[in-house]
Design an enzyme around this catalytic site. Structure first.
Site, PDB file in Angstrom:
ATOM      1  N   ASP A 342      -2.571   9.931  -8.388  1.00  0.00           N
ATOM      2  CA  ASP A 342      -4.165   9.021  -8.165  1.00  0.00           C
ATOM      3  C   ASP A 342      -4.013   9.126  -6.601  1.00  0.00           C
ATOM      4  O   ASP A 342      -2.471   9.264  -6.539  1.00  0.00           O
ATOM      5  CB  ASP A 342      -3.542   7.791  -8.675  1.00  0.00           C
ATOM      6  CG  ASP A 342      -4.369   6.568  -8.773  1.00  0.00           C
ATOM      7  OD1 ASP A 342      -5.547   7.272  -9.409  1.00  0.00           O
ATOM      8  OD2 ASP A 342      -3.811   5.879  -7.533  1.00  0.00           O
ATOM      9  N   GLU A 397      -5.475  13.761  -7.958  1.00  0.00           N
ATOM     10  CA  GLU A 397      -7.667  12.734  -8.165  1.00  0.00           C
ATOM     11  C   GLU A 397      -8.030  12.898  -7.089  1.00  0.00           C
ATOM     12  O   GLU A 397      -7.788  11.881  -6.045  1.00  0.00           O
ATOM     13  CB  GLU A 397      -7.024  11.210  -8.762  1.00  0.00           C
ATOM     14  CG  GLU A 397      -8.317  10.665  -8.899  1.00  0.00           C
ATOM     15  CD  GLU A 397      -8.745   9.318  -8.456  1.00  0.00           C
ATOM     16  OE1 GLU A 397      -9.158   8.669  -9.272  1.00  0.00           O
ATOM     17  OE2 GLU A 397      -7.747   9.051  -8.152  1.00  0.00           O
TER      18      GLU A 397
END
Length: 685
Positions: A342, A397
């Protein structure tokens, strides 16, 4: 660009296959010096760690050195890294909460050590499920960064509990091989229940995993597993990195979930947050040693201005050990197959990506804004994760589109297997919010779905958890809104809003699946058009769980139309499993006609045709194909199987090629394409 690295001329740094990178993308050649410099920084750090005692293998097993280590004689050795601390003590049930009786001894390099003898009967003094606490500088109460089990105590703050059950869970099933075509079901254990409560690992294992398997997905991506004190953070404000969230159950119960997924043949990805950490001090990493730094940068560089969280100091040896060991912990202790990283954009740039548009000019990726230390950490992480398990998959991401992110380190890349195609869901939501579908530009849609780097894997998705969060709405809700409460019954009067919504829901998903990438992702519940948004219990909604759930009961109700969307999603996945378009070369788009609202392309030997026109159907519409033969419908969104009109049904008509080149293809067929319909054709001979 940061980092105390070798002064060697970058052009002399040997990068084994860098020419392969330039052959694939010649625009990278002017940045060869910087690419070589980055690789040199990585290689220097890799070699340095390998030269230390234990090498990389020992370095990435920090959890076997720090925190409580249980010795064979019943004693415990406990170590911590707290370079700014003046003193460390351990108190707990084992010593009657005596804050002075068990001081740590200071070692070199900011490390501290405590030895606790076995009890008089030879047993371990730290009993299973007993509570302990570290006291820093005699007045700061902290949780060990290496704690493997934490849970709320006295109603609010998380505390460290010893987790050493008498009969720990033993895995029965092997990890799953890397899927050739990756179809990911993104899920959150806590909301995976129709009831207004926090779901459990056991409930997810029993109730949701079989659904995912039946739906044709071959991978799950578990979110919010690392412990986070604030449930509404969706797991993105991590407080304890080595502790699986206790709100869903015990570590053993998470292991059972992963094991059951492997039994079903599901690949298990963990959503890992190494981009930042919660700024909590009582139950987080922040100010662990009493200073503002320790695991994080001091000053402005150590705080994310938008997320209000702390940013890791990737140049610090013990931070690298902590984070790399964290990855290995989940690979080995919990048997996770791979990771979705992330917040990679925040890591890659000193600006944290804040206010940056990323035009795509290569200067943006190779200038002084790039954070070399964070980039080298990601290179290390990818190399080590794949070295530990060559079946591992890593996903970035990253909204910026850093070139070579998804190429091997030996080419000068960062080592990820895939990046998330984040522009795709943004496009769909923007179109649904701001334009009528009769005004959508086919060329713009195709460009967004195909605008990705050659031979760098992209995970395509129409919507993820981001689009479902409060403040936004799911695609189904953007399309149908209030009509979902009144006209989703099979017994209700026909609704033009629901008919349009269901048609576009299917078309958007199939187009994204087939054209947008080399892997596909769906957030739980969205496959059947989950209504409303997602909102966790918090002060702003009176701690309500009403929107913090997934209403699987809707799709199970035979009288509701959600079952049709669910069936389309399953058939789409099953079709991909049969033909493998995700693992095939990107599609060749032969038609993107704005006037007709038609898109057509070939991929994996299949012909895909989409008519977005709200009312115009076309008979004998000519579509180019490269291979001559007879083409037959094998899937159609307008089929009565999906509550459509049945204007085109699979396995009915055969469309022979006519020897007429069309759309830059060698041949063509003429087909009937009804309005708002997606059709897939296969060549039958």
């Amino acid at each position: 660009m940061g980092g105390n690295y070798s002064a060697m001329d970058p052009m002399e740094v040997p990068v084994p296959e860098i020419e392969v990178l330039f052959q694939r993308d010649g625009y990278l050649k002017p940045y060869e010096r910087e690419i070589r410099r980055r690789y040199g920084c990585f290689r220097d750090l890799w070699d340095k760690i390998e030269s230390w005692e234990g090498g990389l293998d020992g370095f990435t097993k920090g959890y076997k050195y720090f925190g409580p280590q249980y010795n064979s004689d019943g004693s415990v050795t406990w170590r911590e890294w707290a370079p700014g601390a003046h003193s460390l003590h351990l108190q707990g049930e084992f010593n009657g909460w005596n804050s002075k009786s068990h001081p740590f001894k200071k070692l070199e390099f900011g490390k501290w050590e405590l030895h606790i003898p076995a009890t008089s009967d030879g047993s371990c003094p730290l009993k299973h499920d007993s509570r302990v606490q570290i006291i820093v500088n005699e007045n700061l109460y902290r949780i060990s960064p290496w704690a493997s089990y934490v849970k709320p105590f006295e109603g609010f703050t998380y505390q460290h509990f010893i987790y050493k059950p008498e009969h720990p869970y033993q895995f029965k099933h092997s990890k799953v091989d890397k899927p050739k075509s990756l179809r990911i079901y993104e899920c959150h254990v806590g909301i995976a229940t129709p009831e207004g409560k926090v779901g459990t690992y056991n409930e997810f294992k029993e109730n949701v995993l079989p659904r995912i398997k039946n739906q044709g997905y071959n991978a799950i991506q578990l979110m919010a597993i690392m412990e986070h004190a604030y449930y509404a953070s969706f797991g993105y404000q991590v407080t304890s990195f080595f502790a699986a969230s206790s709100r869903y159950g015990t570590p053993c119960e998470l292991k059972q979930l992963v094991d059951r997924a492997h039994e079903l043949g599901l690949y298990v990805l963990l959503d890992v947050v190494h981009s930042h950490a919660s700024k909590n001090t009582l139950d987080g990493l922040n100010e662990f040693d009493g200073t503002n730094s320790c695991y994080f940068h001091d000053g402005a560089r150590g705080t994310h201005s938008l997320w209000d969280s702390r940013l890791f100091n990737y140049s610090e040896t013990e931070v690298l050990r902590f984070l790399l060991s964290n990855l290995r912990w989940y690979q080995e202790e919990y048997q996770f197959d791979g990771f979705r990283f992330d917040g990679v954009t925040s890591m890659l740039y000193h600006s944290r990506g804040i206010g940056q548009g990323f035009s795509g000019h290569y200067d943006e990726y190779f200038g002084l804004n790039v954070d070399t230390e964070a980039l080298v950490y990601l290179m290390l992480a990818n190399e080590i994760v794949h070295k530990i398990d060559n079946r591992a998959i890593t996903i970035a991401e990253d909204v910026s589109g850093m070139p070579a992110s998804c190429r091997p380190l030996k080419e000068g890349g960062t080592g990820f297997d895939y990046r998330l195609g984040m522009a795709i869901p943004d496009m769909w939501i923007k179109l649904l919010k701001e334009e009528r579908d009769e005004d959508w530009k086919m060329g713009h849609i195709v460009h967004t779905l195909t605008n990705r780097r050659w031979m760098e894997g992209t995970v395509a998705y129409a919507e993820s958890h981001d689009q479902a969060l409060v403040g936004d709405k799911t695609i189904a809700f953007w399309l149908m809104d209030a009509a979902m409460y009144t006209h989703m019954s099979t017994l209700s009067a026909p609704s033009a809003v629901v008919e349009r919504g269901m048609a576009l829901h299917c078309i958007i998903r199939l187009l994204t699946h087939a054209l947008g990438g080399e892997a596909y992702l769906n957030f739980m519940g969205n496959e059947f058009g989950h209504p409303e948004w997602l909102d966790f219990p918090r002060a702003g909604n009176n701690s309500s769980y009403h929107y913090a759930r997934r209403q699987f009961n809707l799709v199970d109700d035979e009288l509701l139309k959600y079952k049709f969307l669910n069936l389309f999603d399953k058939d789409m996945n099953d079709l991909e499993n049969k033909y493998g378009w995700l693992s095939s070369n990107p599609a060749y788009v032969s038609c993107k006609h704005d006037g007709d609202k038609v898109i057509a392309f070939e991929r994996a030997g299949l012909l895909f045709v989409f008519n977005f026109h709200p009312y115009q159907s076309f008979t004998d519409y000519r579509i180019g194909v490269d291979v001559a033969g007879n083409y037959k419908v094998i899937m159609c969104s307008d089929s009565k199987r999906y509550n459509g009109h049945g204007r085109v049904e699979p396995d009915k008509d055969v469309h022979p090629t006519q020897g007429i080149p069309w759309g830059n293809r060698n041949d063509s067929v003429q087909v009937y394409i009804p309005s708002r319909t997606a059709i897939v054709y296969a060549r039958v001979n």
